[in-house]
Design a protein around this motif. Structure first.
Motif, short mmCIF file in Angstrom:
data_model
loop_
_atom_site.label_atom_id
_atom_site.label_comp_id
_atom_site.label_asym_id
_atom_site.label_seq_id
_atom_site.Cartn_x
_atom_site.Cartn_y
_atom_site.Cartn_z
N GLY A 245 0.82 -1.22 0.00
CA GLY A 245 0.00 0.00 0.00
C GLY A 245 0.85 1.26 0.00
N ILE A 246 1.89 1.27 0.80
CA ILE A 246 2.80 2.43 0.83
C ILE A 246 3.49 2.59 -0.52
CG2 ILE A 246 4.95 3.31 1.84
CD1 ILE A 246 3.99 2.02 4.51
N THR A 247 3.92 1.48 -1.10
CA THR A 247 4.56 1.53 -2.42
C THR A 247 3.59 2.05 -3.47
OG1 THR A 247 5.96 -0.35 -1.81
CG2 THR A 247 5.76 0.14 -4.15
N LEU A 248 2.35 1.59 -3.41
CA LEU A 248 1.34 2.07 -4.36
C LEU A 248 1.09 3.56 -4.21
CD1 LEU A 248 -1.27 -0.81 -4.29
CD2 LEU A 248 -0.08 0.06 -6.30
N PHE A 249 1.02 4.01 -2.97
CA PHE A 249 0.80 5.44 -2.74
C PHE A 249 1.96 6.25 -3.32
CE2 PHE A 249 1.49 9.25 -0.14
CZ PHE A 249 0.31 9.92 -0.43
N CYS A 250 3.17 5.80 -3.09
CA CYS A 250 4.34 6.52 -3.60
C CYS A 250 4.38 6.52 -5.13
CB CYS A 250 5.63 5.91 -3.04
SG CYS A 250 5.83 6.16 -1.27
N LEU A 251 4.16 5.35 -5.74
CA LEU A 251 4.17 5.27 -7.20
C LEU A 251 3.03 6.07 -7.82
CD1 LEU A 251 5.09 1.52 -7.84
CD2 LEU A 251 6.51 3.53 -8.28
N GLY A 252 1.86 6.00 -7.21
CA GLY A 252 0.72 6.76 -7.72
C GLY A 252 0.96 8.26 -7.65
#
Length: 178
Positions: A62-69
């Protein structure tokens, strides 16, 4: 999010769509980003309210997704014009990060279903939706290739057609052999 990618990939080749595909793509992806941020914020809130309970894999994805998004959204500010020499690199970046986000999001949603423990109906429904979107994308890919190949064939036939000088390009003159 997958619908936004489907719009960008398959509506772009439609001559009647014009620039509408781009605005539909932006609208879908923007709403997906807002929903993703809401999910991320919900996860932070639930994490604070549940001391001692941590789902590391789900949280980290989820943190990775937030950063990439967020990186993807901010990259729009640096988007070069279509004719710029760096546009090819930006397109590659946008495509790569976009598909990585889709894959990670699907994985993380399944991780979230595992967190729910016992809610199998949601997992099956989501799996059905993903399969349906995949089938639609495969069908649209085939249709798109047919359209592109027909256009190339039409361009080739125009290029090598009879033209001004007749069938063989010599007009009324006879073809000289060596």
């Amino acid at each position: 999010m997958p619908i936004g990618i489907i719009i960008a990939r398959y509506l772009k080749v439609s001559e009647t769509a014009g620039a509408a595909w781009f605005y539909l793509h932006v609208a879908c992806q923007s709403s997906a980003y807002v929903i993703g941020v809401a999910g991320w914020a919900t996860g932070i809130k639930l994490g604070k309210d549940s001391p001692g309970i941590t789902y590391h894999k789900h949280r980290n994805i989820g943190i990775t997704l937030f950063c990439l998004g967020t990186l993807q959204v901010l990259a729009l500010l640096l988007r070069p014009k279509p004719e710029h020499k760096y546009r090819m690199y930006w397109n590659f970046y946008h495509w790569t990060v976009g598909y990585a986000i889709i894959i990670l999001a699907i994985i993380n949603i399944y991780e979230g279903f595992d967190v729910l423990d016992g809610q199998k109906n949601w997992k099956w429904a989501y799996t059905g939706i993903i399969i349906c979107l995949g089938a639609i994308a495969a069908l649209l890919e085939a249709i798109t290739w047919l359209i592109v190949l027909r256009r190339k064939k039409a361009v080739r036939s125009d290029k090598y057609g009879n033209g001004e000088n007749g069938v063989n390009g010599y007009g009324n003159r006879s073809h000289q052999t060596v």
